[in-house]
Every structure is written in C-alpha cells, then in structure tokens.
Design a protein around this motif. Structure first.
Motif, PDB file in Angstrom:
ATOM      1  N   SER A 107      45.323  43.916  24.794  1.00 33.04           N
ATOM      2  CA  SER A 107      45.191  42.613  24.146  1.00 33.04           C
ATOM      3  C   SER A 107      46.419  42.226  23.338  1.00 33.04           C
ATOM      4  N   ASP A 108      47.266  43.193  22.984  1.00 34.65           N
ATOM      5  CA  ASP A 108      48.480  42.848  22.235  1.00 34.65           C
ATOM      6  C   ASP A 108      49.592  42.332  23.150  1.00 34.65           C
ATOM      7  N   ARG A 109      49.368  42.364  24.464  1.00 37.83           N
ATOM      8  CA  ARG A 109      50.330  41.809  25.435  1.00 37.83           C
ATOM      9  C   ARG A 109      49.608  40.848  26.383  1.00 37.83           C
ATOM     10  N   PRO A 110      49.179  39.683  25.879  1.00 39.76           N
ATOM     11  CA  PRO A 110      48.413  38.768  26.722  1.00 39.76           C
ATOM     12  C   PRO A 110      49.228  38.148  27.857  1.00 39.76           C
ATOM     13  N   ASN A 111      50.556  38.229  27.789  1.00 40.37           N
ATOM     14  CA  ASN A 111      51.402  37.684  28.853  1.00 40.37           C
ATOM     15  C   ASN A 111      51.940  38.755  29.787  1.00 40.37           C
ATOM     16  N   ASP A 112      51.325  39.928  29.791  1.00 44.80           N
ATOM     17  CA  ASP A 112      51.722  40.995  30.703  1.00 44.80           C
ATOM     18  C   ASP A 112      51.652  40.455  32.137  1.00 44.80           C
ATOM     19  N   ASN A 126      51.087  41.730  35.066  1.00 42.59           N
ATOM     20  CA  ASN A 126      49.949  42.175  35.866  1.00 42.59           C
ATOM     21  C   ASN A 126      48.672  41.445  35.469  1.00 42.59           C
ATOM     22  N   LEU A 127      48.474  41.276  34.183  1.00 40.32           N
ATOM     23  CA  LEU A 127      47.298  40.582  33.676  1.00 40.32           C
ATOM     24  C   LEU A 127      47.323  39.102  34.073  1.00 40.32           C
ATOM     25  N   VAL A 128      48.475  38.467  33.921  1.00 43.21           N
ATOM     26  CA  VAL A 128      48.615  37.058  34.298  1.00 43.21           C
ATOM     27  C   VAL A 128      48.377  36.891  35.794  1.00 43.21           C
ATOM     28  N   TYR A 129      48.930  37.789  36.612  1.00 40.91           N
ATOM     29  CA  TYR A 129      48.744  37.733  38.055  1.00 40.91           C
ATOM     30  C   TYR A 129      47.265  37.827  38.421  1.00 40.91           C
ATOM     31  N   ALA A 130      46.561  38.792  37.823  1.00 43.61           N
ATOM     32  CA  ALA A 130      45.144  38.982  38.132  1.00 43.61           C
ATOM     33  C   ALA A 130      44.322  37.767  37.720  1.00 43.61           C
ATOM     34  N   ARG A 131      44.614  37.219  36.556  1.00 46.30           N
ATOM     35  CA  ARG A 131      43.864  36.039  36.098  1.00 46.30           C
ATOM     36  C   ARG A 131      44.171  34.808  36.952  1.00 46.30           C
ATOM     37  N   THR A 132      45.416  34.630  37.324  1.00 49.59           N
ATOM     38  CA  THR A 132      45.827  33.446  38.078  1.00 49.59           C
ATOM     39  C   THR A 132      45.334  33.490  39.520  1.00 49.59           C
ATOM     40  N   ASN A 133      45.521  34.610  40.173  1.00 48.38           N
ATOM     41  CA  ASN A 133      45.217  34.729  41.604  1.00 48.38           C
ATOM     42  C   ASN A 133      43.822  35.257  41.909  1.00 48.38           C
ATOM     43  N   GLN A 134      43.156  35.820  40.915  1.00 45.66           N
ATOM     44  CA  GLN A 134      41.836  36.432  41.111  1.00 45.66           C
ATOM     45  C   GLN A 134      41.848  37.504  42.191  1.00 45.66           C
ATOM     46  N   ARG A 135      43.014  38.147  42.337  1.00 48.52           N
ATOM     47  CA  ARG A 135      43.191  39.271  43.261  1.00 48.52           C
ATOM     48  C   ARG A 135      44.147  40.254  42.622  1.00 48.52           C
ATOM     49  N   VAL A 136      44.047  41.528  43.023  1.00 45.83           N
ATOM     50  CA  VAL A 136      44.970  42.557  42.549  1.00 45.83           C
ATOM     51  C   VAL A 136      45.353  43.455  43.717  1.00 45.83           C
ATOM     52  N   PRO A 137      46.605  43.929  43.747  1.00 51.24           N
ATOM     53  CA  PRO A 137      46.997  44.878  44.793  1.00 51.24           C
ATOM     54  C   PRO A 137      46.486  46.269  44.431  1.00 51.24           C
ATOM     55  N   ILE A 138      45.910  46.938  45.414  1.00 56.13           N
ATOM     56  CA  ILE A 138      45.409  48.298  45.202  1.00 56.13           C
ATOM     57  C   ILE A 138      45.841  49.176  46.368  1.00 56.13           C
ATOM     58  N   ALA A 139      45.618  50.454  46.194  1.00 60.64           N
ATOM     59  CA  ALA A 139      45.750  51.434  47.267  1.00 60.64           C
ATOM     60  C   ALA A 139      44.511  52.321  47.187  1.00 60.64           C
ATOM     61  N   TYR A 140      44.015  52.755  48.342  1.00 65.20           N
ATOM     62  CA  TYR A 140      42.847  53.634  48.350  1.00 65.20           C
ATOM     63  C   TYR A 140      43.031  54.726  49.391  1.00 65.20           C
ATOM     64  N   GLU A 141      42.321  55.824  49.190  1.00 69.86           N
ATOM     65  CA  GLU A 141      42.365  56.923  50.153  1.00 69.86           C
ATOM     66  C   GLU A 141      41.549  56.521  51.374  1.00 69.86           C
ATOM     67  N   VAL A 142      42.134  56.626  52.537  1.00 69.36           N
ATOM     68  CA  VAL A 142      41.465  56.198  53.766  1.00 69.36           C
ATOM     69  C   VAL A 142      40.201  57.021  54.006  1.00 69.36           C
ATOM     70  N   LEU A 167      45.101  50.697  41.061  1.00 65.21           N
ATOM     71  CA  LEU A 167      45.946  49.508  41.077  1.00 65.21           C
ATOM     72  C   LEU A 167      47.313  49.891  41.602  1.00 65.21           C
ATOM     73  N   ASN A 168      47.986  48.955  42.256  1.00 66.63           N
ATOM     74  CA  ASN A 168      49.249  49.269  42.906  1.00 66.63           C
ATOM     75  C   ASN A 168      50.244  48.118  42.728  1.00 66.63           C
ATOM     76  N   PHE A 169      50.445  47.678  41.494  1.00 64.79           N
ATOM     77  CA  PHE A 169      51.299  46.526  41.222  1.00 64.79           C
ATOM     78  C   PHE A 169      52.771  46.769  41.507  1.00 64.79           C
ATOM     79  N   ASN A 170      53.268  47.984  41.373  1.00 70.32           N
ATOM     80  CA  ASN A 170      54.691  48.231  41.498  1.00 70.32           C
ATOM     81  C   ASN A 170      55.150  48.593  42.896  1.00 70.32           C
ATOM     82  N   ASP A 171      54.317  48.373  43.876  1.00 76.68           N
ATOM     83  CA  ASP A 171      54.663  48.681  45.261  1.00 76.68           C
ATOM     84  C   ASP A 171      55.459  47.521  45.854  1.00 76.68           C
ATOM     85  N   ASP A 172      56.533  47.814  46.546  1.00 74.18           N
ATOM     86  CA  ASP A 172      57.389  46.773  47.126  1.00 74.18           C
ATOM     87  C   ASP A 172      56.683  45.949  48.192  1.00 74.18           C
ATOM     88  N   ILE A 173      55.638  46.494  48.798  1.00 77.74           N
ATOM     89  CA  ILE A 173      54.928  45.772  49.863  1.00 77.74           C
ATOM     90  C   ILE A 173      54.321  44.502  49.298  1.00 77.74           C
TER      91      ILE A 173
END
Length: 120
Positions: free
Chosen positions: A82-87, A89-105, A113-119
C-alpha cells in the motif's frame, strides 16, 4: 534459559529454510513453467505492518489441454504494498484485469506471478 534459546534458534533456522525453499520453488516455476495470462478475480489487502499493508491478487486461469484440465484454477500472490500505489505490476493488474503467470504443467495448482519475463 538455554533450552528456550535453542528452541528459538532452531525455529528461526527452520523458518529460514522453509522460506528459501518457497523462493526456490517459485523461481523454478517461473523458469520452467507454462506461461499464460490469468484473469484477475480480485485485488485485496493482506497483512498490515507499521508502514504499509500487502496488496494481494487472486487470479484464475485454465490450464492448456496438455495439463489435463479444463477447470479454472485459482492462484493467490502478493502483488505489491500500500505504500507504493503506483507500482507498475499493481497498476497493470488493475488496468488490464489480467496478470502474467507461470505454472507447472504437471501440477497446474503450482503457479506464480511472472511479471519480469520477457515473453510478456
């Protein structure tokens, strides 16, 4: 007093080992896992400390057919504080209502969560 001190030192080391293994598992998922975009179900406030509260996200995704499931799976992760409301990742999730993830097949319940992936 000596047994008391030994107990807490042991507890400290067990906690540190457990946290390290969790970080290792998350890094493994992010490195080797299947990458997808997940829908944000909700963004909510988690645990609070003196200066801020954690901001968490619940997300849902449907594993690919090779993972053997068509049922949506829900995941939970810390998104920011909450001390970084303009983070970004947080802005992206709120704006797009989606988040990048990775999961074990083989175990799609294991996701991160997988925000720092170049893909993405």
């Amino acid at each position: 007093m000596s047994n008391f001190l030994r107990y807490f030192v042991g507890l400290f080391f067990l906690s540190a080992i457990w946290l390290r293994s969790q970080e290792h598992a998350e890094a493994k998922i992010q490195t080797n896992g299947q990458r997808v975009m997940a829908d944000v179900v909700r963004i909510y406030t988690g645990a609070c400390g003196k200066r801020s509260c954690s901001i968490n996200v619940e997300y849902a995704f449907t594993p690919t057919s090779e993972a053997g499931g068509s049922q949506p799976i829900h995941g939970y992760a810390e998104l920011g504080t909450s001390d970084r409301p303009n983070d970004p990742n947080l802005v992206y999730a709120r704006t797009n209502q989606r988040v990048p993830i990775a999961y074990e097949v083989d175990h799609p319940q294991m996701s991160a969560l997988n925000f720092n992936d170049d893909i993405f």
